[in-house]
Write a protein that holds these residues in place. Sequence first.
Motif, mmCIF file in Angstrom:
data_model
loop_
_atom_site.group_PDB
_atom_site.id
_atom_site.type_symbol
_atom_site.label_atom_id
_atom_site.label_comp_id
_atom_site.label_asym_id
_atom_site.label_seq_id
_atom_site.Cartn_x
_atom_site.Cartn_y
_atom_site.Cartn_z
ATOM 1 N N LEU A 110 0.847 -1.175 0.010
ATOM 2 C CA LEU A 110 0.184 -0.004 -0.085
ATOM 3 C C LEU A 110 0.946 1.415 -0.073
ATOM 4 N N THR A 111 0.761 2.138 -1.056
ATOM 5 C CA THR A 111 1.488 3.116 -1.184
ATOM 6 C C THR A 111 0.829 4.528 -0.473
ATOM 7 N N ARG A 112 1.906 5.672 -0.315
ATOM 8 C CA ARG A 112 1.185 6.833 0.515
ATOM 9 C C ARG A 112 0.217 7.747 -0.469
ATOM 10 N N ALA A 113 0.488 7.397 -1.888
ATOM 11 C CA ALA A 113 -0.609 7.787 -2.728
ATOM 12 C C ALA A 113 -2.072 7.253 -2.726
ATOM 13 N N GLY A 114 -2.014 6.196 -2.020
ATOM 14 C CA GLY A 114 -3.310 5.367 -2.056
ATOM 15 C C GLY A 114 -3.342 4.244 -3.065
ATOM 16 N N ASP A 115 -2.206 3.948 -3.797
ATOM 17 C CA ASP A 115 -2.321 2.713 -4.698
ATOM 18 C C ASP A 115 -1.939 1.565 -3.933
ATOM 19 N N ALA A 116 -2.574 0.568 -4.637
ATOM 20 C CA ALA A 116 -2.259 -1.004 -4.134
ATOM 21 C C ALA A 116 -1.071 -1.570 -5.349
ATOM 22 N N VAL A 117 0.041 -1.921 -4.817
ATOM 23 C CA VAL A 117 0.879 -2.712 -5.887
ATOM 24 C C VAL A 117 0.824 -3.977 -5.238
ATOM 25 N N GLU A 118 0.498 -4.886 -6.185
ATOM 26 C CA GLU A 118 0.630 -6.319 -6.074
ATOM 27 C C GLU A 118 1.948 -7.077 -6.775
ATOM 28 N N VAL A 119 2.510 -8.067 -5.759
ATOM 29 C CA VAL A 119 3.659 -8.779 -6.296
ATOM 30 C C VAL A 119 3.199 -10.304 -6.157
ATOM 31 N N ARG A 120 3.432 -11.034 -7.243
ATOM 32 C CA ARG A 120 3.025 -12.499 -7.150
ATOM 33 C C ARG A 120 4.035 -13.290 -7.697
ATOM 34 N N ARG A 121 4.171 -14.625 -7.262
ATOM 35 C CA ARG A 121 5.096 -15.594 -7.908
ATOM 36 C C ARG A 121 4.719 -15.953 -9.400
ATOM 37 N N ALA A 122 5.762 -15.935 -10.073
ATOM 38 C CA ALA A 122 5.236 -16.424 -11.812
ATOM 39 C C ALA A 122 6.514 -16.988 -12.268
ATOM 40 N N SER A 123 6.541 -18.237 -13.086
ATOM 41 C CA SER A 123 7.594 -18.579 -13.977
ATOM 42 C C SER A 123 8.887 -18.403 -13.301
#
Length: 261
Positions: free
Chosen positions: A94-107
């Motif tokens: 969760l960023t200070r700008a109110g955005d949500a950044v998602e990170v997930r496993r892949a390949s």
Amino acid sequence: MKLAFWHVDAFADRAYAGNPAGVVQLDDWLPDAALAAIADELQLPATAFLVPRADEWEVRWRTPWAELMLCGHASLACGHVLLGRDGADRVTLLTRAGDAVEVRRASGGYELALRAIRTQPRERPDAEALLGARPLETWRNADRYGIYLFASEAEVHALSPDFEALSHIGNDQFACTARGSASDVVSRVFVGGPGAREDAVTGSAHAALAPFWAERLGRGSFTAHQASDRGGDLTCRMEGDRVWLGGRCTTVVEGALYVPG
């Protein structure tokens, strides 16, 4: 005070490649001056600070001289640390700008979701003097993200920017790009303002390059190489208004950071 600390090379399948990032875990937020002092001490291109909040994590990013509103490579580094330690499949920052950044496993690595950054055709008369060559097209937006299209990969490799001039123009981002040979797209990214420099591998630039190139290539996914001295490889995939950037990470240092107080 002892804090958990990791030094991660993001968008890299080996140490000493890609873009270095620090990841520091906090119990709660320290004063801004303390975060600035830690980032200055570490002298990494970006340091991410994490605070746990229920099932998510608040994140802030700092360079040695300023706070960032978005940092893709340090977010990927956070995902590498948290998912590798906790065994989960995905994590939300969760960023200070109110955005949500998602990170997930892949390949065998990770995918990072960022908001797509749109640009429009917009002239920049000083681009040739700043970059050392004339782009075929210039695309920019009001948030200082710029895409500079060149005719060939060789031209991108040959660019010799005027970093002294770049240091006086503000915090603009110059993503210089062309069709690639070993990858679909190649780029180099230069950042203006104090500490003007060439960035090693830039997540936010590829959030702008993804919609730009997806339209030209006629497909929603492609491979990309950022041709800095360290170099880095990414996959780029459009999904609605989001860009999924894929890559690997390598932990270089794991330990404790000692902070006064």
